[in-house]
Write a protein that holds these residues in place. Structure first.
Motif, short mmCIF file in Angstrom:
data_model
loop_
_atom_site.label_atom_id
_atom_site.label_comp_id
_atom_site.label_asym_id
_atom_site.label_seq_id
_atom_site.Cartn_x
_atom_site.Cartn_y
_atom_site.Cartn_z
N THR A 88 0.86 -1.18 0.00
CA THR A 88 0.00 0.00 0.00
C THR A 88 0.90 1.24 0.00
O THR A 88 2.09 1.14 0.30
N PHE A 89 0.33 2.38 -0.34
CA PHE A 89 1.10 3.62 -0.29
C PHE A 89 1.02 4.14 1.14
O PHE A 89 -0.02 4.64 1.57
N THR A 90 2.14 4.01 1.86
CA THR A 90 2.09 4.24 3.30
C THR A 90 1.81 5.70 3.67
O THR A 90 1.24 5.97 4.71
N GLN A 91 2.22 6.63 2.79
CA GLN A 91 2.05 8.06 3.10
C GLN A 91 0.63 8.54 2.82
O GLN A 91 0.25 9.62 3.26
N LEU A 92 -0.11 7.75 2.05
CA LEU A 92 -1.46 8.17 1.66
C LEU A 92 -2.49 7.60 2.62
O LEU A 92 -2.23 6.61 3.31
N THR A 93 -3.66 8.23 2.62
CA THR A 93 -4.71 7.74 3.51
C THR A 93 -5.34 6.48 2.93
O THR A 93 -5.12 6.13 1.76
N VAL A 94 -6.16 5.85 3.76
CA VAL A 94 -6.90 4.66 3.35
C VAL A 94 -7.69 4.98 2.08
O VAL A 94 -7.61 4.27 1.07
#
Ligand code: ATP
Length: 236
Positions: A88-94
């Motif tokens: 997942t893109f860790t810096q982005l929100t769910v």
């Protein structure tokens, strides 16, 4: 027609061949698992199907050859990969992750409806829709990774060790939801799992991989009944 046919599939990294002449197929609507020890080539098999590793041999998806096609095209024909380590893109929100998951789609209303559907399936994600993915628990990250892949509306979901590092209760929850997704949304699955008992409880069919070769295949019931498999992989 089969969903996927792999015929004499070979794959490797540079000079190191890892998969040798794998021939297997997946049924439309089925859940198939690939079992095998560490290093047997399970992860590489998933990479071969989505063409993120160089292969030879043929791969046919719903009657069309897909080997040699770029990964973006593989995604467009309906194959989504949930890699190990989740991706997942860790810096982005769910919610941003879910939106990005739908990057190939233009139907904005349907995308919004699908996000709501993911939240119904995984209420924990709804509660955390504005939270950064990197701050989610391991189980929640796995839920997000699966949901993000489903946002592509795939026909086939490739799942790499979804239970890895998670507590048994969360694993149960995730596997129950995977079963629902298979039954209700008709998403077929190819599942790689270290935990053979768990994998066989979900899958209809299994292949056993040893050092890059398929040494056994059968229904999950047959595989569970096989004495040597029980001893080596199931531990009873
Ligand atoms: P595990 O359960 O330990 O993840 P696995 O059955 O999924 O094992 P693979 O990850 O497919 O096995 O690895 C098969 C072989 O390919 C191993 O010998 C591994 O070292 C090698 N391998 C995997 N990824 C790469 C890579 N990116 N570059 C070079 N070799 C790799």
């Amino acid at each position: 027609m089969k969903l996927l046919d792999a015929d004499n599939l070979n794959a490797g990294y540079g000079p190191n061949q890892v998969l040798f002449d794998l021939t297997f197929n997946l049924e439309v609507g089925g859940i198939t698992t690939i079992l095998g020890a560490n290093g047997a080539g399970k992860t590489t098999t998933l990479r071969a199907v989505c063409q993120t590793v160089k292969t030879s041999g043929s791969l046919t998806f719903l009657g069309n050859r897909i080997d040699g096609r770029p990964t973006e095209e593989i995604v467009k024909v309906g194959i989504a990969h949930v890699p190990d380590g989740r991706g997942t893109f860790t810096q982005l929100t769910v919610e941003e992750n879910l939106r990005l998951g739908a990057y190939t789609r233009k139907d904005r209303n349907e995308v919004a409806a699908d996000i709501e559907q993911m939240y119904r399936r995984f209420p924990r994600l709804k509660e955390r829709y504005r939270q950064q993915a990197g701050t989610l628990s391991g189980g929640e990250q796995q839920m997000l990774a699966i949901s993000r892949a489903l946002m592509l509306r795939p026909r086939l979901l490739l799942l790499d060790e979804p239970s890895f590092g998670l507590a048994p209760l969360i694993v149960r929850e995730i596997f129950d939801i995977m079963r629902q997704i298979n039954q209700e949304d008709k998403v077929s699955m190819l599942l790689v799992e270290q935990n053979a008992t768990l994998a066989l409880s979900l899958a209809n069919h299994a292949y056993l991989l040893e050092t890059g070769k398929i040494v056994l295949s059968g229904s999950s019931a047959d595989i569970k009944a096989d004495e040597s498999i029980r001893r080596i992989y199931l531990g009873y």
